[in-house]
Design a protein around this motif. Sequence first.
Motif, PDB file in Angstrom:
ATOM      1  N   GLN A   1       4.159   5.547   6.590  1.00 43.15           N
ATOM      2  CA  GLN A   1       4.348   4.716   5.397  1.00 43.15           C
ATOM      3  C   GLN A   1       4.926   3.366   5.770  1.00 43.15           C
ATOM      4  OE1 GLN A   1       6.795   7.257   2.976  1.00 43.15           O
ATOM      5  NE2 GLN A   1       5.046   8.257   2.018  1.00 43.15           N
ATOM      6  N   CYS A   2       5.875   3.365   6.711  1.00 39.60           N
ATOM      7  CA  CYS A   2       6.461   2.114   7.198  1.00 39.60           C
ATOM      8  C   CYS A   2       5.407   1.271   7.908  1.00 39.60           C
ATOM      9  CB  CYS A   2       7.618   2.443   8.130  1.00 39.60           C
ATOM     10  SG  CYS A   2       8.354   1.010   8.957  1.00 39.60           S
ATOM     11  N   ALA A   3       4.597   1.914   8.763  1.00 42.55           N
ATOM     12  CA  ALA A   3       3.577   1.181   9.514  1.00 42.55           C
ATOM     13  C   ALA A   3       2.552   0.545   8.589  1.00 42.55           C
ATOM     14  CB  ALA A   3       2.892   2.118  10.511  1.00 42.55           C
TER      15      ALA A   3
ATOM     16  N   ALA B   1      -6.316  -0.227  11.292  1.00 40.99           N
ATOM     17  CA  ALA B   1      -4.997   0.353  11.540  1.00 40.99           C
ATOM     18  C   ALA B   1      -4.446   1.027  10.290  1.00 40.99           C
ATOM     19  CB  ALA B   1      -4.037  -0.733  12.024  1.00 40.99           C
ATOM     20  N   MET B   2      -4.621   0.406   9.138  1.00 40.81           N
ATOM     21  CA  MET B   2      -4.152   1.030   7.898  1.00 40.81           C
ATOM     22  C   MET B   2      -4.919   2.309   7.605  1.00 40.81           C
ATOM     23  SD  MET B   2      -3.293  -2.125   5.301  1.00 40.81           S
ATOM     24  CE  MET B   2      -4.819  -3.041   5.557  1.00 40.81           C
ATOM     25  N   ALA B   3      -6.234   2.280   7.833  1.00 41.64           N
ATOM     26  CA  ALA B   3      -7.026   3.499   7.646  1.00 41.64           C
ATOM     27  C   ALA B   3      -6.592   4.577   8.627  1.00 41.64           C
ATOM     28  CB  ALA B   3      -8.510   3.180   7.820  1.00 41.64           C
ATOM     29  N   ALA B   4      -6.282   4.179   9.863  1.00 43.06           N
ATOM     30  CA  ALA B   4      -5.833   5.144  10.869  1.00 43.06           C
ATOM     31  C   ALA B   4      -4.507   5.774  10.471  1.00 43.06           C
ATOM     32  CB  ALA B   4      -5.706   4.455  12.231  1.00 43.06           C
ATOM     33  N   CYS B   5      -3.619   4.988   9.856  1.00 43.88           N
ATOM     34  CA  CYS B   5      -2.332   5.539   9.407  1.00 43.88           C
ATOM     35  C   CYS B   5      -2.535   6.608   8.338  1.00 43.88           C
ATOM     36  CB  CYS B   5      -1.447   4.421   8.862  1.00 43.88           C
ATOM     37  SG  CYS B   5      -0.769   3.322  10.121  1.00 43.88           S
ATOM     38  N   VAL B   6      -3.405   6.321   7.376  1.00 42.36           N
ATOM     39  CA  VAL B   6      -3.674   7.301   6.325  1.00 42.36           C
ATOM     40  C   VAL B   6      -4.337   8.541   6.910  1.00 42.36           C
ATOM     41  CG1 VAL B   6      -4.905   7.718   4.168  1.00 42.36           C
ATOM     42  CG2 VAL B   6      -3.849   5.490   4.582  1.00 42.36           C
TER      43      VAL B   6
ATOM     44  N   MET C   1       0.845  -1.183   0.000  1.00 39.43           N
ATOM     45  CA  MET C   1       0.000   0.000   0.000  1.00 39.43           C
ATOM     46  C   MET C   1       0.883   1.236   0.000  1.00 39.43           C
ATOM     47  SD  MET C   1      -3.121   0.925   2.557  1.00 39.43           S
ATOM     48  CE  MET C   1      -4.200   2.306   2.226  1.00 39.43           C
ATOM     49  N   ASP C   2       0.733   2.110  -0.992  1.00 41.81           N
ATOM     50  CA  ASP C   2       1.625   3.241  -1.180  1.00 41.81           C
ATOM     51  C   ASP C   2       0.957   4.533  -0.733  1.00 41.81           C
ATOM     52  OD1 ASP C   2       3.682   4.842  -1.937  1.00 41.81           O
ATOM     53  OD2 ASP C   2       3.260   4.770  -4.083  1.00 41.81           O
ATOM     54  N   LEU C   3       1.699   5.331   0.039  1.00 39.36           N
ATOM     55  CA  LEU C   3       1.193   6.625   0.492  1.00 39.36           C
ATOM     56  C   LEU C   3       1.949   7.770  -0.166  1.00 39.36           C
ATOM     57  CD1 LEU C   3       0.771   5.989   4.316  1.00 39.36           C
ATOM     58  CD2 LEU C   3      -0.930   5.766   2.523  1.00 39.36           C
ATOM     59  N   SER C   4       2.628   7.503  -1.271  1.00 39.65           N
ATOM     60  CA  SER C   4       3.463   8.512  -1.903  1.00 39.65           C
ATOM     61  C   SER C   4       2.666   9.613  -2.576  1.00 39.65           C
ATOM     62  CB  SER C   4       4.389   7.843  -2.933  1.00 39.65           C
ATOM     63  OG  SER C   4       3.630   7.176  -3.935  1.00 39.65           O
ATOM     64  N   PHE C   5       1.323   9.466  -2.630  1.00 36.24           N
ATOM     65  CA  PHE C   5       0.524  10.503  -3.269  1.00 36.24           C
ATOM     66  C   PHE C   5       0.418  11.749  -2.412  1.00 36.24           C
ATOM     67  CE2 PHE C   5      -2.274   7.517  -1.078  1.00 36.24           C
ATOM     68  CZ  PHE C   5      -2.972   8.350  -0.220  1.00 36.24           C
ATOM     69  N   PHE C   6       0.842  11.666  -1.132  1.00 37.95           N
ATOM     70  CA  PHE C   6       0.804  12.849  -0.285  1.00 37.95           C
ATOM     71  C   PHE C   6       1.929  13.797  -0.677  1.00 37.95           C
ATOM     72  CE2 PHE C   6      -1.717  10.093   2.395  1.00 37.95           C
ATOM     73  CZ  PHE C   6      -2.658  10.973   2.902  1.00 37.95           C
ATOM     74  N   PRO C   7       1.708  15.108  -0.643  1.00 34.77           N
ATOM     75  CA  PRO C   7       2.741  16.069  -0.978  1.00 34.77           C
ATOM     76  C   PRO C   7       3.842  16.095   0.061  1.00 34.77           C
ATOM     77  CG  PRO C   7       0.816  17.194  -0.100  1.00 34.77           C
ATOM     78  CD  PRO C   7       0.434  15.737  -0.257  1.00 34.77           C
ATOM     79  N   GLU C   8       4.938  16.805  -0.269  1.00 32.76           N
ATOM     80  CA  GLU C   8       6.037  16.942   0.672  1.00 32.76           C
ATOM     81  C   GLU C   8       5.531  17.584   1.953  1.00 32.76           C
ATOM     82  OE1 GLU C   8       9.100  15.882   0.526  1.00 32.76           O
ATOM     83  OE2 GLU C   8       8.742  14.940  -1.407  1.00 32.76           O
ATOM     84  N   PRO C   9       5.668  16.920   3.107  1.00 34.73           N
ATOM     85  CA  PRO C   9       5.057  17.416   4.338  1.00 34.73           C
ATOM     86  C   PRO C   9       5.617  18.745   4.805  1.00 34.73           C
ATOM     87  CG  PRO C   9       6.493  15.550   4.781  1.00 34.73           C
ATOM     88  CD  PRO C   9       6.356  15.640   3.295  1.00 34.73           C
ATOM     89  N   HIS C  10       6.896  19.022   4.529  1.00 37.43           N
ATOM     90  CA  HIS C  10       7.476  20.254   5.038  1.00 37.43           C
ATOM     91  C   HIS C  10       6.985  21.487   4.287  1.00 37.43           C
ATOM     92  CE1 HIS C  10      10.164  18.999   1.760  1.00 37.43           C
ATOM     93  NE2 HIS C  10      10.376  20.283   1.576  1.00 37.43           N
ATOM     94  N   LEU C  11       6.331  21.294   3.137  1.00 35.48           N
ATOM     95  CA  LEU C  11       5.820  22.434   2.376  1.00 35.48           C
ATOM     96  C   LEU C  11       4.429  22.853   2.839  1.00 35.48           C
ATOM     97  CD1 LEU C  11       6.900  21.423  -1.257  1.00 35.48           C
ATOM     98  CD2 LEU C  11       8.081  22.936   0.344  1.00 35.48           C
ATOM     99  N   ILE C  12       3.686  21.923   3.450  1.00 37.63           N
ATOM    100  CA  ILE C  12       2.311  22.214   3.847  1.00 37.63           C
ATOM    101  C   ILE C  12       2.236  23.315   4.901  1.00 37.63           C
ATOM    102  CG2 ILE C  12       0.198  21.252   4.796  1.00 37.63           C
ATOM    103  CD1 ILE C  12       0.850  20.278   1.995  1.00 37.63           C
TER     104      ILE C  12
END
Length: 274
Positions: A101-103, A162-167, A1-12
């Motif tokens: 992402q690791c979790a 748990a996966m939904a909670a991570c997202v 399961m890939d979470l790479s669609f999220f933008p760079e967190p430090h820019l938000i």
Amino acid sequence: MDLSFFPEPHLIPLAVLSLYLLYGGILYSFGGAHGRERAYAVWHSGMIGAALYAGALVLGYALGAVVQYYATVSGITPNCLSYFQPAALDKIHDAATNAMQCAVRVYWSHYDAIASSYGWVFGVSAAAGILVITGPYSMGLFQAAMPFSAAATSALMALGTAMAACVLTLGFTLLLPIGAILVTSERTRNWGAAILGAGVAMPPVLAGGADALSRVSTVFIWPHQYILFGELAKVTGHVALIAGIVAMTLLVASAAAYALSRIFDHAGAHIAVE
């Protein structure tokens, strides 16, 4: 399961805080006397919100380091929690994102293994029931698999949650600057406190649960366990252990998020403006 669609967190946070302060500048420039007064309030909230955001970021990172230390003392090798190491302080913006992402990868590996085993067991049971000669075996396999079915259902639901909670938690971490600004207003401080509490507390707890789960081998039912019903029963305990670890992780994460949200809400009561 890939979470790479999220933008760079430090820019938000930079974008959110910049836009909020820019909103104050627009009010000051074009709002007349009332706009200038309102602009001062916006800038005041923005500066306090920036300070709260920085504090929440450091608190979440520190909480991750504490959970990592506790896990190490308990004999758990940090994996997802390793992103909260003090040596990686320059990556403080990325810690929660990388940990989640690791979790998700850990939770998904167990979910996929249990779901595959669940499907194979009842697939074999159904196939064996087609022929009369293998009908009794099909019925026996079905009866032996009932405890496994209950444990697997609980584990799959817990792992999916748990996966939904991570997202969802990753979304909360990206909304931390908005939550910090919301806390500065009396009308919205409860919402802001909830965002800050979840964004700060849940990443290290969910990452810690994933590291604890990494010590448990994934479940896969091999063909000989279709025949040896006793072996199938043993796997049930293994799956129940996975369900218990994940359920406890979700319980602790929820409790920690609520506790921290109350702290932020109490702080907001003293600094919030109308």
